[in-house]
Structures are given as C-alpha cells and as structure tokens.
Design an enzyme around this catalytic site. Structure first.
Site, mmCIF file in Angstrom:
data_model
loop_
_atom_site.group_PDB
_atom_site.id
_atom_site.type_symbol
_atom_site.label_atom_id
_atom_site.label_comp_id
_atom_site.label_asym_id
_atom_site.label_seq_id
_atom_site.Cartn_x
_atom_site.Cartn_y
_atom_site.Cartn_z
ATOM 1 N N CYS A 49 0.653 -1.211 -0.045
ATOM 2 C CA CYS A 49 0.044 0.083 0.107
ATOM 3 C C CYS A 49 0.720 1.389 -0.005
ATOM 4 C CB CYS A 49 -1.001 0.255 1.213
ATOM 5 S SG CYS A 49 -1.847 1.585 1.513
ATOM 6 N N LYS B 92 0.140 5.375 -6.034
ATOM 7 C CA LYS B 92 -0.882 5.454 -7.257
ATOM 8 C C LYS B 92 -1.743 6.544 -7.069
ATOM 9 C CE LYS B 92 -4.595 4.089 -6.083
ATOM 10 N NZ LYS B 92 -5.206 2.896 -6.042
ATOM 11 N N GLU C 148 -26.826 15.121 -4.153
ATOM 12 C CA GLU C 148 -27.789 15.382 -3.543
ATOM 13 C C GLU C 148 -28.660 14.635 -4.222
ATOM 14 O OE1 GLU C 148 -29.635 19.384 -4.736
ATOM 15 O OE2 GLU C 148 -27.939 19.704 -5.781
ATOM 16 N N TYR D 191 -9.197 -3.455 -11.077
ATOM 17 C CA TYR D 191 -8.775 -2.354 -10.668
ATOM 18 C C TYR D 191 -7.414 -1.731 -10.951
ATOM 19 C CZ TYR D 191 -11.357 -2.863 -6.200
ATOM 20 O OH TYR D 191 -12.311 -3.059 -5.073
HETATM 21 P P1 NDP Z 1 -8.103 -8.043 -10.479
HETATM 22 O O1 NDP Z 1 -8.139 -9.539 -10.126
HETATM 23 O O2 NDP Z 1 -8.888 -6.979 -10.059
HETATM 24 O O3 NDP Z 1 -8.151 -7.707 -11.994
HETATM 25 C C1 NDP Z 1 -7.440 -8.820 -12.804
HETATM 26 C C2 NDP Z 1 -7.645 -8.510 -14.352
HETATM 27 O O4 NDP Z 1 -6.690 -9.293 -15.134
HETATM 28 C C3 NDP Z 1 -8.962 -9.175 -14.525
HETATM 29 O O5 NDP Z 1 -9.579 -8.078 -15.409
HETATM 30 C C4 NDP Z 1 -8.854 -10.611 -15.228
HETATM 31 O O6 NDP Z 1 -9.746 -10.698 -16.032
HETATM 32 C C5 NDP Z 1 -7.590 -10.329 -15.820
HETATM 33 N N1 NDP Z 1 -6.851 -11.335 -16.312
HETATM 34 C C6 NDP Z 1 -6.507 -12.209 -15.258
HETATM 35 N N2 NDP Z 1 -5.794 -13.373 -15.932
HETATM 36 C C7 NDP Z 1 -5.489 -13.082 -17.303
HETATM 37 C C8 NDP Z 1 -4.950 -13.433 -18.304
HETATM 38 N N3 NDP Z 1 -4.110 -14.677 -18.112
HETATM 39 N N4 NDP Z 1 -4.943 -12.897 -19.363
HETATM 40 C C9 NDP Z 1 -5.658 -11.582 -19.417
HETATM 41 N N5 NDP Z 1 -6.098 -11.128 -18.670
HETATM 42 C C10 NDP Z 1 -6.250 -11.757 -17.374
HETATM 43 O O7 NDP Z 1 -6.334 -7.663 -10.056
HETATM 44 P P2 NDP Z 1 -5.843 -6.298 -9.918
HETATM 45 O O8 NDP Z 1 -4.378 -6.859 -10.259
HETATM 46 O O9 NDP Z 1 -6.475 -5.558 -10.958
HETATM 47 O O10 NDP Z 1 -6.032 -6.149 -8.448
HETATM 48 C C11 NDP Z 1 -5.813 -7.061 -7.495
HETATM 49 C C12 NDP Z 1 -6.298 -6.817 -6.164
HETATM 50 O O11 NDP Z 1 -5.948 -5.775 -5.446
HETATM 51 C C13 NDP Z 1 -7.880 -5.950 -6.332
HETATM 52 O O12 NDP Z 1 -8.915 -7.126 -6.700
HETATM 53 C C14 NDP Z 1 -8.231 -5.405 -5.272
HETATM 54 O O13 NDP Z 1 -8.519 -6.021 -4.435
HETATM 55 C C15 NDP Z 1 -6.827 -4.564 -4.952
HETATM 56 N N6 NDP Z 1 -6.844 -3.166 -5.516
HETATM 57 C C16 NDP Z 1 -7.345 -2.453 -4.993
HETATM 58 C C17 NDP Z 1 -7.374 -0.909 -5.254
HETATM 59 C C18 NDP Z 1 -8.300 -0.035 -4.755
HETATM 60 O O14 NDP Z 1 -8.998 -0.161 -3.492
HETATM 61 N N7 NDP Z 1 -8.486 1.150 -5.425
HETATM 62 C C19 NDP Z 1 -6.572 -0.771 -6.554
HETATM 63 C C20 NDP Z 1 -5.637 -1.773 -6.950
HETATM 64 C C21 NDP Z 1 -5.645 -3.041 -6.332
HETATM 65 P P3 NDP Z 1 -11.183 -11.334 -15.628
HETATM 66 O O15 NDP Z 1 -12.119 -10.350 -15.203
HETATM 67 O O16 NDP Z 1 -11.788 -12.123 -17.048
HETATM 68 O O17 NDP Z 1 -10.798 -12.516 -14.748
#
Ligand code: NDP
Length: 484
Positions: free
Chosen positions: A42, A50, A472, A177
C-alpha cells in the site's frame, strides 16, 4: 514454556505494522520482520504512490477547465523525472514514519526475510531463530503475469513507480482495478494508452451500469479500450527486425500457468519497445506493456507446509473468522489470506486479531458491506450489492440518474456522472449504492455508513439535500427507473 516474544509478525505492510503496534500497546513483547521496505504494498508500491499519480494525471484536464473558468493558463508539459523524484522522497518519508511508529511502540524489527521453522519458531535469513507464543503472517501478495511466452517483456504495477521515463505508447492488459486505474493515470499524463481486456466489459463483478459508464468515459477521454481482446503473441521489436523471436516460438504463446514475478524491476522496465499481436488480429509496437492480470498471495518458500499451515488452491493461507490458521499458534491477515484484498480490511483484520489473542475478546472480522473505490477517471465508489447480484437475491427497485455535472459541463466537457441505489422492494432497505463521479471515493465513505446501518430508501429521502452538489441526487430520486 518461555518464548523470546509473545508475537512475531512476518511482513511490515499496513496490516502487519498495525497488529504489531496494537499488540505492543496491549503489553505484548513483539517483533516484526520485513524483507523489503517497511509500509508494504500500500505505502511503497500500491495505493499511496498510485493515488499521487492520480493527482498528477488530473491536472491536464484542470488546465483546460481553468481557461473555461476565465484563467489565463497555458498547457504545461509533464516532467516525469521531477515528479518521480518528489514521489520517492515522499515514500522515503512515509517509510520512516512507519519505522518510527514501530520503534516508538517498542516493537523489535528485523530487515530480513523470515520463514517458519515450526509452530512457534521463526527463522530469519541470517540463520538466527526466534521463538514466539504467536506468529502472525502478514506477507501480502504480489503481481502475477499471465504465463505466456515472452511475458517477461511486460512490466507489472510494482515497476511503474521506477520507470526511467514515461512510455510514449503503452499497452495495458487486464480489466480489474489496477488495469483501469493505470489506463486512466497514464492517459491523463499524456501517454498513448491501449487497453486489452479479455471479457465483455471491464471491472467484472461490479454494477453493470456503472461499468458501462466508466468504460464509455475512459474511451471518451482517450483510452483505446479493446474488449474481448487479449495478447496472442509478443516479442522484442528489435528481435523481430532481425527475425529472432526472443524466448522460443512466439506463435506458441498461448496462455499457460501464471508466472511468478521475481524482481520488482523487470527486464522490460529497462528494455526496448515490444511488438504485440492481439486476438483481434491487430498488431502494435509499445514502449511498455503492463500486465495488470491479478495478484497472488506471498506464501512461497515460507515453510508453511513444514509448520503444518494449510494453504489453499490460490496459494493463500487458509484461516477461520478469527484469522487463525490450521495451526493454533499461527494467524494470518491481509492479502496473504486472499479474502477481501484491500488495505483497510487488512488493518481491521490485524486489530481483530489483537483483540482476540491479546485482549481476551474473541472478535470475528466483519467482511460484509465494505465500501471501496476504484480510482479511474471518473472515480467509482461502491458499497453493497450490484443490481445484478441483488436481482438474484430478491425483487428490487432501481433508482438511478446519470447527468453532466455542473463543474465540467461549464468547462464544455461531456463528462457524465452516475448515482444509483439498489433497493429491496419489500423491506425498502438500500442494498447497494454506486457512484461514478469525481470524488466518488470520498462520497461512498459516507454513503457506506448509511448502508452499513441498514438505511432504507425512506431514510435517504428524509435527509435534506445539500445543494448544489452531485450527491444530492442520492436523496432526491423519487421514482424507480425500473423494478426487477
Ligand atoms: P483483479 O483481479 O481485479 O483484475 C485482474 C484482471 O486481469 C481481470 O480483469 C482479469 O480478467 C484479468 N486477467 C487475469 N488473468 C488474465 C490473463 N491470463 N490474461 C488476460 N487477462 C487476465 O486484479 P488487479 O491486479 O487489478 O488487482 C488486485 C486486487 O488489488 C484487487 O482485486 C483489489 O482487491 C486490490 N486493489 C484495490 C485497489 C483499490 O482499492 N482502489 C486498487 C488496486 C488494487 P477477468 O475479469 O476475466 O478475470
């Protein structure tokens, strides 16, 4: 039996540091080991840098808006090196704050990798062993590449903050995300951004209407978003010119097992342009390819099996509602347990652990109705059920409005915002609140209190509007747009 410590925490991220400090304040003798920098994902390579990049990237629109509001300002250019230097100074400052908090609480710290020897013993990288009555695993997670040929040519989110220079053209893979936030950030900083998401719509799992508006707005603001698209082939652009694909037969680049990310500064962060072929037949050359394809719990090589700790299919430490593992003296909190991977949740889990173990007050962690924000542009704040989830559960009334907000409309921008309430037809309870708007993260924190308290639509209606604001609308929507 005498132990060196009452608690040994492995991992100095938000959850581990909080648990260590609070346990020490409760009178426990506490030690904490961290192999990288204090503050964890974080503070050092996630939410904090970020968000600072979100701020940096929002000024471009701000300059144009300022002119519409009568200010005489010219478009400036963005100096990445200047920003990065300032950013790292700030991260150094925050890390030292974390260190001071720990030492001020009397927590002994070790800047070393730690692993388990047995249910009460931690072994450090220097070979020393330390016994503890309780051990807390708070080692977080790490980015994961998709596991295709040549995916080492791509970078991951950890690498962004160390880039030598901003790429001119960037491909972002993923629709979660991290992918969406960085697509917006980089676009705002003036990078030519292409985003591939393999599914039908970005931000899977969130409210459909909100996802639709965010993806429309991202495209309108300049992100070249391709849905239903993935990489099928990638190679260094230089190797392509001499006809030598790097890493074997590039056409065999089908998605395989995910690849572990070993070093924070991956090869591609320093390498040249990358040629990419997409599943839609499109080919392109990018200065950087960011894989934002998910994260994985940090459990490899930690001696968990040796200590008898159960590990799940995704590599996560399996815990009960008190964050206790299959070994009674060992607990785990945060992303390493892969429950709800958000910083404030890890902190809550850490506090609940201390309450349970050191204050004699067994406290389960409440993972229900957690508000969260995605820092896209516009932001997305959300709490509770999406319309799609709620409809599966019971009959619902949907209250929703989408409009051009005053501030950007005056500046001539076409931005739209969305305010949405998902309401249970019978009980009139607000099951979900979804906001797509500038500062939606700030708004959802407050709306989240009402939803968590079990507010009904009538409670929202009884609240007088704050005028003129965007939010609102949340208390003035009179008629459902549909029932389902
Ligand atoms: P996520 O799990 O949210 O997203 C991963 C993305 O990658 C999905 O769209 C997934 O597709 C895609 N994906 C996975 N495998 C492949 C592949 N082999 N080829 C192509 N696409 C693929 O992970 P993030 O890394 O974005 O974030 C991790 C976690 O970190 C989040 O879930 C959240 O909990 C936390 N986070 C929170 C934030 C906040 O609060 N603002 C900011 C950043 C992170 P599909 O949908 O089809 O599975």
């Amino acid at each position: 039996m005498d132990f060196d410590y009452d608690l040994f925490v492995i991992g100095g991220g938000s959850g581990g540091v909080r648990a260590a400090r609070v346990a020490a304040a409760a009178g426990a003798r506490v030690a904490l080991a961290e192999e990288s920098r204090m503050g964890g994902t974080c503070v050092i390579r996630g939410c904090v840098p970020k968000k600072l990049m979100v701020f940096a990237s929002s000024y471009r629109e701000g300059f144009a808006d300022a002119r519409a509001y009568g200010w005489d300002v010219a478009d400036g250019s963005f100096d990445w090196a200047r920003f990065r230097t300032h950013l790292h100074k700030e991260l150094d400052r925050l890390e030292s704050v974390y260190r001071e908090l720990l030492s001020g609480s009397g927590v002994a710290t070790f800047d070393q990798r730690a692993m388990l020897d047995d249910p009460h013993t931690v072994r450090l990288a220097d070979g020393s062993t330390h016994s503890a009555k309780h051990i807390l695993i708070a080692t977080g997670g790490r980015p994961e590449r998709p596991g295709m040929t040549n995916d080492h040519l791509g970078i991951v989110s950890d690498d962004i903050f160390d880039l030598e220079e901003l790429p001119r053209r960037m491909l972002i893979v993923g629709g979660g995300y991290i992918a969406c936030e960085f697509a917006c950030i980089m676009n705002g900083l003036g990078v030519e951004v292409t985003q591939y998401y393999r599914g039908a719509q970005i931000l899977r799992g969130f409210d459909g209407e909100a996802r639709g508006l965010i993806s429309d707005m991202m495209e309108e603001k300049g992100v070249n978003l391709h849905l239903g698209t993935n990489i099928v082939d990638m190679a260094p652009e230089s190797a392509r010119h001499v006809g030598v694909p790097d890493g074997g037969n590039a056409s065999d680049a089908a998605m395989g097992a995910p690849t572990e990310v070993k070093s924070p500064a991956s090869e591609a962060a320093r390498g040249g342009p990358v040629w990419v072929k997409a599943s839609n037949g499109q080919e392109g050359v990018y200065d950087a390819v960011l894989f934002a394809t998910g994260r994985r719990p940090n459990t490899d090589g930690m001696g968990l099996e040796k200590a008898g700790v159960e590990v799940g299919r995704r590599g996560q430490v399996v815990v009960d509602e008190y964050s206790q593992t299959s070994v009674p003296s060992i607990y785990a909190i945060g992303d390493v347990t892969n429950r709800v991977n958000l910083t404030p949740v890890a902190i809550r889990e850490g506090m609940a652990f201390v309450e349970t173990v050191f204050n004699g007050n067994p406290t389960p962690v409440d993972h229900d109705l957690i508000p969260s924000a995605v820092f896209t542009q516009p932001e997305f704040g959300t709490v509770g059920l999406s319309e799609e989830e709620a409809r599966e559960q019971e009959p619902v009334d949907i209250y929703c409005t989408s409009f051009r907000p005053m501030q950007s409309a005056f500046a001539g921008r076409q931005d739209r915002v969305l305010m949405k309430l998902v309401v249970a037809k019978e009980s009139q309870k607000v099951l979900g609140c979804h906001i797509v708007a500038p500062q939606a993260g700030e708004m959802i924190q407050l709306a989240g209190i009402a939803v968590k308290m079990g507010a009904t639509k009538q409670d929202f209606d009884r609240t007088v509007a704050v005028h003129p604001t965007m939010s609102e609308e949340l208390v003035t929507m009179k008629t459902p747009v549909r029932s389902a």
